[in-house]
Design an enzyme around this catalytic site. Structure first.
Site, short mmCIF file in Angstrom:
data_model
loop_
_atom_site.label_atom_id
_atom_site.label_comp_id
_atom_site.label_asym_id
_atom_site.label_seq_id
_atom_site.Cartn_x
_atom_site.Cartn_y
_atom_site.Cartn_z
N CYS A 29 -43.69 -23.72 -41.70
CA CYS A 29 -45.17 -23.75 -41.61
C CYS A 29 -45.84 -23.69 -42.98
CB CYS A 29 -45.67 -22.61 -40.74
SG CYS A 29 -45.30 -22.86 -39.00
N1 COA Z 1 -47.19 -17.29 -19.03
C1 COA Z 1 -47.41 -16.09 -18.46
N2 COA Z 1 -46.89 -14.94 -18.95
C2 COA Z 1 -46.09 -15.03 -20.04
C3 COA Z 1 -45.82 -16.25 -20.67
C4 COA Z 1 -46.40 -17.41 -20.12
N3 COA Z 1 -46.20 -18.62 -20.66
N4 COA Z 1 -45.02 -16.03 -21.72
C5 COA Z 1 -44.79 -14.71 -21.75
N5 COA Z 1 -45.43 -14.09 -20.73
C6 COA Z 1 -45.45 -12.67 -20.40
C7 COA Z 1 -44.18 -11.97 -20.86
O1 COA Z 1 -43.18 -12.10 -19.88
C8 COA Z 1 -44.66 -10.55 -21.03
O2 COA Z 1 -44.70 -9.93 -19.77
P1 COA Z 1 -44.34 -8.35 -19.61
O3 COA Z 1 -45.40 -7.65 -20.41
O4 COA Z 1 -44.41 -8.15 -18.15
O5 COA Z 1 -42.97 -8.20 -20.19
C9 COA Z 1 -46.10 -10.71 -21.50
O6 COA Z 1 -46.51 -12.03 -21.09
C10 COA Z 1 -46.26 -10.58 -23.00
O7 COA Z 1 -45.33 -11.46 -23.66
P2 COA Z 1 -45.18 -11.55 -25.21
O8 COA Z 1 -44.17 -12.61 -25.55
O9 COA Z 1 -44.95 -10.21 -25.76
O10 COA Z 1 -46.64 -12.11 -25.58
P3 COA Z 1 -47.50 -11.95 -26.87
O11 COA Z 1 -48.73 -11.24 -26.52
O12 COA Z 1 -46.70 -11.43 -28.04
O13 COA Z 1 -47.91 -13.47 -27.20
C11 COA Z 1 -47.28 -15.22 -28.74
C12 COA Z 1 -46.90 -14.42 -27.49
C13 COA Z 1 -46.11 -16.14 -29.08
C14 COA Z 1 -48.51 -16.06 -28.46
C15 COA Z 1 -47.60 -14.26 -29.91
O14 COA Z 1 -46.59 -13.28 -30.02
C16 COA Z 1 -47.73 -14.96 -31.23
O15 COA Z 1 -48.50 -15.87 -31.41
N6 COA Z 1 -46.99 -14.46 -32.25
C17 COA Z 1 -47.02 -15.02 -33.57
C18 COA Z 1 -46.29 -16.28 -33.51
C19 COA Z 1 -46.33 -17.06 -34.79
O16 COA Z 1 -47.24 -17.06 -35.54
N7 COA Z 1 -45.27 -17.76 -35.00
C20 COA Z 1 -45.20 -18.61 -36.09
C21 COA Z 1 -44.69 -19.87 -35.59
S1 COA Z 1 -44.77 -21.02 -36.84
#
Ligand code: COA
Length: 380
Positions: free
Chosen positions: A163
């Site tokens: 990125c």
């Molecule tokens: N739809 C519905 N629920 C979902 C889901 C989806 N597509 N994906 C995950 N969940 C659920 C999980 O199962 C979890 O449920 P639980 O609390 O019952 O265990 C809950 O939602 C939270 O999941 P989590 O993965 O911890 O979500 P989050 O709030 O951390 O958001 C991201 C996920 C990826 C959006 C976030 O972590 C993020 O953006 N992180 C930074 C990523 C980044 O910048 N990466 C760089 C890439 S270049």
């Protein structure tokens, strides 16, 4: 190409270019396709699930995606196969060696726009850097193909810092100019991220989108009247497995493992969020201090576009207050995470209104970990 061995230069951004694919996928369309795939998978494995031998797959949700990431839609190069529950990957006809490759094609479109906006003849460009997360092939370099398509007489090479590729490319281009080895360098970031995204993975299927950007970095001596002074650039990398993709040419050495899910993008999103936000905020503040810039006086921050929550926190730490859209514009709502192109799209779309003298910051962060800052000031 003109050689400038002895004359050191002062690097500026002369212009930028953007190519946006026509097709776009809304969260509603994405989730409908994903949930159909889940239903089919669970139905096909109903016996194993009933016997407790397999966990059923869980459905995705539009509400979760928008709340967790801020993404509402993403552009893609091939919508139909991505949404087809039997495919869920990009597909297009394979091109012969005589045809322009697809990554080069979109890079060239963004680059042409940057050249036109600067009034620059390609014959006067010295180098092309193709700076992106995923290259279509190892060699010949994508940059050399882009160079050929544009008719540039000079040199080109590829660089990948995930990125942060575009900001690393900008510093590399700026260093060529500072050293007097070039006067005009194109940094092209074609990001067909739909190819590395696992569209069957509920945790990440909503994250990425396709796009291409270009940044023309030049010596102030030849730049158009309106440009952006580069006040300073800073790069940082810290190894982390929290964002990883194991795809590579050695995978054929382990045929039993050649196509596993880790050969696509995987991440520990929560850990990335927690570890990268403080690292980037601290880096911006330290670099601002080094450059004698008051971070609170930054007119605008064009941040990497991965997650609105991350950007809100970083901007708050830097500016000392909750940033509004004018101070830290969002493009990931309609583009998704476009890897290295994200901060450049934000800069391209949201910089014309700044006044001469206004300071701003282009900032990227992502896998590696990697982070890059480019402090700029508008001129003209
Ligand atoms: N739809 C519905 N629920 C979902 C889901 C989806 N597509 N994906 C995950 N969940 C659920 C999980 O199962 C979890 O449920 P639980 O609390 O019952 O265990 C809950 O939602 C939270 O999941 P989590 O993965 O911890 O979500 P989050 O709030 O951390 O958001 C991201 C996920 C990826 C959006 C976030 O972590 C993020 O953006 N992180 C930074 C990523 C980044 O910048 N990466 C760089 C890439 S270049």
């Amino acid at each position: 190409m003109t050689q400038h061995p002895q004359m050191t230069g002062r690097p500026v951004i002369s212009s930028t270019g953007l190519f946006t694919p026509d097709e776009s996928i809304t969260n509603e369309e994405l989730v409908a396709s994903f949930n159909e795939y889940v239903r089919r998978h669970n139905a096909a494995n109903a016996d194993a699930i009933a016997a407790g031998e397999m966990e059923p797959l869980a459905e995705s949700s539009v509400e979760f995606i928008e709340k967790a990431s801020g993404i509402k839609a993403r552009h893609v190069m091939a919508k139909a196969p991505v949404l087809d529950p039997d495919i869920m990957a990009p597909r297009w006809p394979q091109r012969s060696n005589e045809e322009v490759s697809i990554l080069a094609e979109i890079g060239v479109k963004a680059a042409r726009q940057a050249l036109e906006r600067a009034g620059r003849d390609p014959a006067d460009v010295d180098a092309v850097l193709c700076a992106a997360s995923n290259m279509e092939r190892p060699y010949p370099a994508m940059a050399i193909e882009i160079q050929k398509e544009l008719g540039i007489d000079g040199f080109g090479f590829d660089m990948n810092v995930a990125c942060s590729s575009a900001t690393f490319g900008i510093q590399t281009a700026a260093d060529y100019i500072r050293a007097g080895n070039a006067k005009s360098v194109l940094v092209v970031s074609p990001e067909i991220t739909s190819g590395h995204l696992n569209w069957r993975d509920r945790d990440s299927h909503f994250i990425f989108g396709d796009v291409a950007t270009a940044v023309l970095v030049e010596d102030a001596a030849i730049a158009p009247a309106q440009h952006w002074d580069i006040l300073g650039t800073k790069l940082k990398t810290v190894f982390s497995n929290n964002i990883r993709n194991n795809f590579g040419f050695l995978n054929r050495a382990y045929p039993e493992d050649a196509g596993g899910p880790d050969k696509l993008f995987v991440q520990e999103g929560r850990k990335v969020f927690k570890e990268v936000v403080p690292m980037v905020a601290q880096m911006i503040c330290e670099e601002a201090e080094r450059l004698d810039i008051d971070p609170k006086a930054l007119r605008r921050m064009w941040l990497h576009q991965a997650n609105t929550g991350m950007n809100r926190l970083i901007a708050h730490k830097v500016l000392g207050h909750e940033a509004n859209e004018d101070e830290s514009p969002t493009v990931l709502d309609t583009y998704g995470n476009t890897s290295s192109a994200g901060s450049i799209i934000a800069f391209h779309l949201h910089s014309d209104d700044l006044a001469a003298g206004d300071p701003g910051l282009i900032c990227s962060f992502g896998a590696g970990y990697s982070a890059g800052t480019v402090f700029v000031r508008k001129v003209g």
